[in-house]
Design a protein around this motif. Structure first.
Motif, short mmCIF file in Angstrom:
data_model
loop_
_atom_site.label_atom_id
_atom_site.label_comp_id
_atom_site.label_asym_id
_atom_site.label_seq_id
_atom_site.Cartn_x
_atom_site.Cartn_y
_atom_site.Cartn_z
N LEU B 101 0.83 -1.21 0.00
CA LEU B 101 0.00 0.00 0.00
C LEU B 101 0.86 1.25 0.00
O LEU B 101 0.61 2.21 -0.74
CB LEU B 101 -0.93 0.01 1.22
CG LEU B 101 -2.17 -0.87 1.13
CD1 LEU B 101 -2.92 -0.83 2.45
CD2 LEU B 101 -3.07 -0.41 -0.01
N PHE B 102 1.91 1.23 0.84
CA PHE B 102 2.78 2.38 0.95
C PHE B 102 3.43 2.69 -0.40
O PHE B 102 3.36 3.82 -0.89
CB PHE B 102 3.86 2.11 2.01
CG PHE B 102 4.86 3.22 2.15
CD1 PHE B 102 4.47 4.45 2.63
CD2 PHE B 102 6.18 3.02 1.80
CE1 PHE B 102 5.38 5.47 2.75
CE2 PHE B 102 7.10 4.04 1.93
CZ PHE B 102 6.70 5.27 2.40
N LEU B 103 4.00 1.66 -1.03
CA LEU B 103 4.68 1.88 -2.30
C LEU B 103 3.71 2.30 -3.39
O LEU B 103 3.99 3.19 -4.17
CB LEU B 103 5.43 0.61 -2.71
CG LEU B 103 6.59 0.23 -1.80
CD1 LEU B 103 7.20 -1.09 -2.22
CD2 LEU B 103 7.65 1.32 -1.80
N THR B 104 2.54 1.65 -3.41
CA THR B 104 1.56 1.99 -4.44
C THR B 104 1.14 3.45 -4.31
O THR B 104 0.93 4.14 -5.31
CB THR B 104 0.33 1.09 -4.32
OG1 THR B 104 0.77 -0.25 -4.18
CG2 THR B 104 -0.54 1.19 -5.56
N SER B 105 1.02 3.91 -3.07
CA SER B 105 0.56 5.29 -2.87
C SER B 105 1.61 6.30 -3.35
O SER B 105 1.28 7.42 -3.70
CB SER B 105 0.23 5.53 -1.40
OG SER B 105 1.43 5.59 -0.66
N LEU B 106 2.88 5.87 -3.37
CA LEU B 106 3.94 6.78 -3.83
C LEU B 106 4.09 6.78 -5.33
O LEU B 106 4.73 7.65 -5.91
CB LEU B 106 5.28 6.37 -3.22
CG LEU B 106 5.42 6.46 -1.71
CD1 LEU B 106 6.80 6.01 -1.30
CD2 LEU B 106 5.17 7.88 -1.24
#
Lengths: 279, 310
Positions: B101-106
């Protein structure tokens, strides 16, 4: 616009980094499989001085991976073929026909989709003795066909449900029927030619699951009947502490699945993601 | 024709087709179902029956009622194993989903070129035999292995240890391997999901002055609900039923630090020949997994119903 370019660059950096993390252990393993034991200390990604192919020869003959490989092929081929045919039939019936008991039967098939192999393993082990199948390839083949049946049925059922009704109705006007004993059968004449991609996905998934199956083979396929993963995990003797030979053996075990995966990656990912949705 | 006959005809029109002979369906289902019945359904029923017996696997089973289950409740090894499975949920499920989720949001949204290559590579750990994964990571964590060599190189020689044999570190090391297996799946799922979220939602959020966190919280996260759910079910069940990876990495050791339920079942039934007790454990594990799948499946179909009703 500048922000967006920076963000795109950043995105590719992240993707590349995590792609590396996912793939590097395998690359390191292949490099390790071509080294001598004394070269191990120079790091995972250091290139071997000379490519030591004899590690593969030692794994193949010395550590008996030729036998394990043959066992794997003898088990996987019939499991894949029979599961696909059985799933094609049952998927057709569940997808396109209505009959009394349909929902109850489907519910029973769902159980096999969710239950882990631990749910069947102890009685299965006993059953093989009762049936006199202990120490035969059948003990590995039959349960794995049964365990693939649930997924295969749901997979083909979903596929057949998506076939336009008009196609079938038109075929019926042309004289096609549902009889399993007739050559003018809707399944053979109309549906099979449309099912190539769905069947292909099922073939590669069942191939991968059966090739990689560990628990069931560990319990039921003792001694002579070890397939590759079990052979690798239970390896004893002089080669089991020989890291390069173990790395070579790991490559032998994983290469067939890796090759099939690289060719059919779309089928794998689609199948595993949507398969997971149903399971 | 009367109304009843018309209604009957109408109600069956969509079902039994004119070309279709109902009994044919059974011919198509029967061959597979017989194999499934003998090698899956009967064994499941027998697991229930054996769980009520004292049985070595060789002699005749003795009926003992619920005694195996009573014993299970007081068996420290079982709770220890179940606790280790729960610990692995952190590494198999929570970490990969958070990271994904963190990477996708970036990441940039919209179509990314070359996504096929990334998707294929990120998914590699999912298709490899867990035994191979275990053998490779066992070497990486080995006392003479690459991780310790790396630590010495960067001057952290004090941190060198046999990671998988260390009472404190073995569970973390084994867990990390699980995270490594599962994170690619989560990333692939979430990236595909983000691409299907309408760009207008983000534009609207921007107009409303939503910062990156708000966009993530109110647009990305709700849009990924479905994918997060799938990732959760798949990885959670993987953590509950893990066997091969732990078998190769640590065999449950050191001591019982990484012992998991499936491994305990294997030991009980096939090493200590307590097949009745093993069956009871297997049944508890099955009920756990089936209820998680069913609950999520049920919740999902309820949500779809609500959305369709709107």
């Amino acid at each position: 616009m500048r922000v967006s370019i920076r963000r795109t660059l950043f995105t590719y950096t992240i993707l590349t980094l995590f792609l590396f993390i996912a793939v590097m252990p395998f690359v390191g393993n292949i490099l390790t499989s071509l080294k001598t034991r004394s070269e191990l200390a120079s790091g995972l990604f250091a290139l071997p001085e000379t490519w030591r192919w004899e590690n593969y020869a030692n794994a193949w003959q010395g550590a008996r991976f030729d036998d394990f490989f043959l066992n794997s092929v003898i088990v996987v081929v019939p499991v894949v073929i029979v599961s696909i045919v059985l799933s094609l039939f049952s998927g057709y019936a569940f997808g396109l026909m209505s009959f009394p008991g349909e929902n109850a039967l489907l519910l029973l098939v769902t159980l096999g989709l969710m239950a882990p192999s631990e749910a069947v393993i102890i009685p299965l082990w006993h059953l093989m003795d009762v049936l006199g199948l202990r120490s035969t390839y059948w003990a590995l083949i039959l349960p794995q066909i049964a365990l693939s049946f649930s997924f295969g049925t749901f997979w083909m059922r979903a596929h057949f449900k998506g076939v336009p009704r008009e196609l079938i109705d038109a075929a019926v006007v042309d004289g096609c029927n549902t009889s399993p004993f007739s050559l003018r059968n809707v399944l053979w004449r109309i549906l099979l030619p449309l099912s190539g991609p769905a069947l292909m996905s099922l073939v590669v998934l069942v191939f991968m699951w059966t090739w990689n199956e560990f628990f069931l083979v560990l319990v039921i396929g003792g001694g002579e009947y070890r397939t590759l993963p079990v052979g690798l995990a239970l390896l004893r003797g002089r080669y089991s502490s020989d890291v390069p030979v173990m790395a070579a053996a790991s490559t032998i075990v994983s290469l067939p699945v890796l090759v099939v995966y690289l060719i059919f990656q779309r089928h794998f990912i689609r199948g595993m993601v949507s398969g997971a949705l149903k399971a | 024709m009367g109304r009843f006959a018309d209604a009957l005809a109408a109600s069956t029109a969509g079902r039994g087709r004119p070309y279709e002979h109902v009994h044919h369906a059974y011919f198509y289902i029967l061959p597979g179902f017989i194999v499934y019945f003998v090698f899956v359904l009967i064994p499941i029923v027998n697991t229930v029956r054996y769980s009520l017996t004292e049985w070595t696997g060789f002699t005749a089973p003795q009926y003992i009622g619920l005694a195996n289950y009573e014993r299970l409740l007081e068996d420290g090894r079982f709770w220890n194993a179940l606790g280790n499975n729960a610990f692995f949920v952190i590494f198999y499920t929570i970490l990969p989903i958070m990271l994904g989720l963190f990477l996708t949001s970036l990441m940039a949204r919209g179509n990314l070129r070359g996504m096929v290559i990334f998707r294929t590579g990120l998914f590699v750990p999912q298709v490899m035999s867990a035994v191979v994964v275990g053998i490779i990571w066992r070497w990486i964590f080995d006392y003479r292995g690459p991780l310790n060599a790396f630590l010495r190189d960067i001057g952290l020689g004090a941190a060198v240890k046999p990671w998988l044999g260390d009472f404190t570190w073995a569970p973390y090391a084994a867990g990390i391997v699980g995270s490594w297996v599962e994170y690619g799946l989560c990333m692939v799922l979430f990236i595909a999901g983000v691409q299907s979220i309408s760009e207008e939602l983000y534009d609207a959020a921007e107009v409303d002055g939503a910062n990156a966190w708000h966009q993530f919280r109110h647009v990305t996260l709700p849009g990924l609900q479905q994918q997060v759910l799938v990732a959760f079910v798949v990885t959670f069940i993987a953590a509950l039923r893990v066997f091969d990876l732990v078998f190769v990495l640590t065999r449950g050791g050191p001591g019982r630090e990484t012992q998991v339920v499936s491994m305990l079942i294997y030991e009980e039934a096939f090493e200590y020949h307590r097949a009745g007790y093993g069956s009871a454990m297997a049944l508890v594990m099955t009920v756990l997994i089936v209820s998680v799948s069913t609950a999520v499946f049920y919740a999902q179909s309820r949500r779809e119903e609500r959305e369709n009703a709107r």
